[in-house]
Design an enzyme around this catalytic site. Structure first.
Site, short mmCIF file in Angstrom:
data_model
loop_
_atom_site.label_atom_id
_atom_site.label_comp_id
_atom_site.label_asym_id
_atom_site.label_seq_id
_atom_site.Cartn_x
_atom_site.Cartn_y
_atom_site.Cartn_z
N LYS A 1 0.84 -1.21 0.00
CA LYS A 1 0.00 0.00 0.00
C LYS A 1 0.87 1.26 0.00
O LYS A 1 0.62 2.19 -0.76
CB LYS A 1 -0.90 0.01 1.24
CG LYS A 1 -1.56 1.35 1.50
CD LYS A 1 -2.50 1.32 2.67
CE LYS A 1 -1.92 1.78 3.99
NZ LYS A 1 -1.52 3.18 4.09
N ASN A 2 1.89 1.28 0.83
CA ASN A 2 2.67 2.50 0.95
C ASN A 2 3.61 2.73 -0.23
O ASN A 2 4.25 3.77 -0.34
CB ASN A 2 3.44 2.52 2.27
CG ASN A 2 2.50 2.72 3.46
OD1 ASN A 2 1.31 2.95 3.28
ND2 ASN A 2 3.03 2.61 4.66
N CYS B 1 -5.65 12.95 12.20
CA CYS B 1 -6.17 11.64 11.85
C CYS B 1 -6.22 10.79 13.10
O CYS B 1 -5.89 11.25 14.18
CB CYS B 1 -5.33 10.97 10.78
SG CYS B 1 -3.82 10.32 11.46
N ARG C 1 -8.83 -0.29 4.33
CA ARG C 1 -7.93 0.73 3.75
C ARG C 1 -6.59 0.12 3.38
O ARG C 1 -5.90 0.64 2.49
CB ARG C 1 -7.71 1.87 4.76
CG ARG C 1 -8.89 2.82 4.89
CD ARG C 1 -8.49 4.05 5.67
NE ARG C 1 -7.13 4.41 5.32
CZ ARG C 1 -6.20 4.77 6.20
NH1 ARG C 1 -6.48 4.86 7.46
NH2 ARG C 1 -4.97 5.07 5.79
#
Ligand code: UD1
Length: 421
Positions: free
Chosen positions: A20-21, A114, A395
């Site tokens: 993902k990153n 966040c 996510r």
């Protein structure tokens, strides 16, 4: 909601999803080419969908071909990211450097706080200003102009992953050479460098503290295979360590995971790594390990703190965790306590005293990795645990429940109307 019946051993073999990153900055980097890029082994995640929404909003095209995402950035007719997309994903800010590079101006809204606590973007903005961008902050929106980016020396006061990526993306469009010192060294930055070099850019040094970019090279589309997701791998290793069994993970580099595998070995697991796979054997009876302190790569990843903590909840002895990266990264702890965990919190320190057993409960995911840690705990708990608010988990995990099921876990997903998505 995920429904998990604890007590099953895990065994089998899995290929770990793409990172993902890596994919998020790479999708931003695709904007630099005015061409088509194929991103192979691309995980279908909520955050990837958000990045695709940003690209489409900008006028670009994106489509899936099985596991590949094909992005066409030939046309780009906007240079702003609306507030709603900035809020969906904090790392939308990584698009700033790429948009500035391509358009000479950009307008984004300020990403708010966040779930992990305040996450400022001062280093991102300072790096872009050093390259010649003018950035005005007006009531939550950022107006950025940079008709002529100029290569410069950028010294980051903290090795921020996002700030390093933003600086690299903008520097590719700057006249001359940029040298970024105290750059973050994460493997995902190396993957971004590999992608940019395949596009024709001159970026060197990623993986070390000094990254050098020679700007204004003509860039073209490319075909890139993402590296495997080391945090997803850490999650599955933690799960198998905790419940016992033997699993082999493919598609992820063991060098990217050494701090996590060292901790799991100390806890009593046997781990064997080859360039092709990481295999773990555990009898499920773990012991506490030396203090785990999160720090920038190559230190212990903050993103694996919650999952490894969950693995050690039934260990013999005590383990101290020190969270050095984010202020509010223990939100999973009260949920783990509902399952009978003995974890004491004081500021950045969490002390885990192993308990004999965990019991099922209804628990709520509060963030991505914290949510995954609840699943790791539920796999060990007696009875049926319900984990709600699993959109946080989506996510970053393409199919956490499916992968664990493939390894023998009893876990299913149920969609409920009252869950916020
Ligand atoms: C990235 C990862 C995230 C991981 C984190 C730390 C992505 C998409 N996300 O996030 O999964 O948890 O690295 O490994 O790659 N900071 C500032 N000012 C800034 C930027 C950062 O003070 O302008 C601070 C942060 O508050 C934090 C530290 O620097 O304490 C490291 O953050 P950073 O490396 O920037 O994390 P992200 O890039 O946001």
């Amino acid at each position: 909601m995920m429904i998990v019946e604890g007590g099953r051993r895990l065994s089998g073999r899995l290929t770990v999803q793409g990172a993902k990153n890596s994919v998020l900055p790479i999708l931003a980097a695709a904007l630099l080419s005015k061409d088509q890029c194929r991103i192979r082994h691309c995980p279908r995640l909520r955050d990837v969908e958000t990045a695709v929404e940003i690209l489409r909003h900008l006028g670009c095209q994106a489509r899936w071909e099985a596991e590949d995402l094909i992005v066409d950035t030939t046309v780009m007719d906007r240079c702003d990211i609306p507030d709603e997309l900035m809020r969906k994903m904090r790392s939308s800010v990584i698009f700033l450097g790429a948009i500035l590079n391509r358009c000479g101006h950009a307008e984004i809204s300020y990403p708010g706080g966040c779930e992990l606590g305040p996450r400022p973007i001062d280093l991102h903005l300072a790096a872009l200003r050093t390259l010649g961008a003018e950035i005005r902050e007006e009531g939550g929106s950022l107006q950025c102009t940079a008709p002529h980016l100029q290569g410069a020396e950028i010294v980051l006061s903290i090795p921020s992953v996002g700030a390093t990526e933003n600086a690299v993306l903008a520097a590719c469009g700057a006249e001359g050479t940029t040298v970024i010192s105290n750059a973050a060294r994460e493997p995902e930055i190396v993957d971004l460098q590999t992608f940019l070099c395949s596009m024709g850019a001159s970026v060197q040094g990623a993986g070390s503290s000094t990254v050098t970019v020679v700007g204004k090279r003509p860039l073209h589309g490319c075909d890139h295979t993402l590296i495997g997701d080391r945090i997803v791998a850490a999650t599955y290793l933690s799960a198998a360590a905790a419940v016992g069994g033997e699993i082999c993970l493919e598609g992820v580099s063991y060098g990217h995971l050494s701090t996590v595998t060292t901790a799991l070995q100390q806890a009593g697991c046997r781990i064997q790594c080859t360039p092709e796979q990481i295999c773990l054997w555990s009898d499920g009876a773990l012991r506490g390990v030396s203090p785990i302190r999160t720090s920038p790569y190559p230190g212990f990843p903050t993103d694996a703190q919650a999952e490894v903590m969950a693995a050690l909840l039934r260990s013999r002895g005590t383990t101290v965790f020190v969270e050095n990266m984010f202020e509010n990264r223990y939100r999973h702890v009260p949920e783990l306590q509902r399952m009978g965990a003995d974890v004491r919190l004081e500021g950045r320190v969490a002390v885990v005293c192993g308990v004999e057993k965990l019991h099922a409960a209804q628990v709520q995911a509060t963030d991505l990795r914290g949510g995954a840690s609840l699943v790791v705990a539920a796999l060990q708990a007696e009875g049926i645990t319900k984990v709600t608010q699993t959109h946080h988990i989506d996510r970053g995990y393409a199919d956490l429940a499916g992968d664990l099921r493939a390894l023998g876990a009893e876990i299913r997903v149920e969609t409920t109307e009252d869950e916020v998505t």
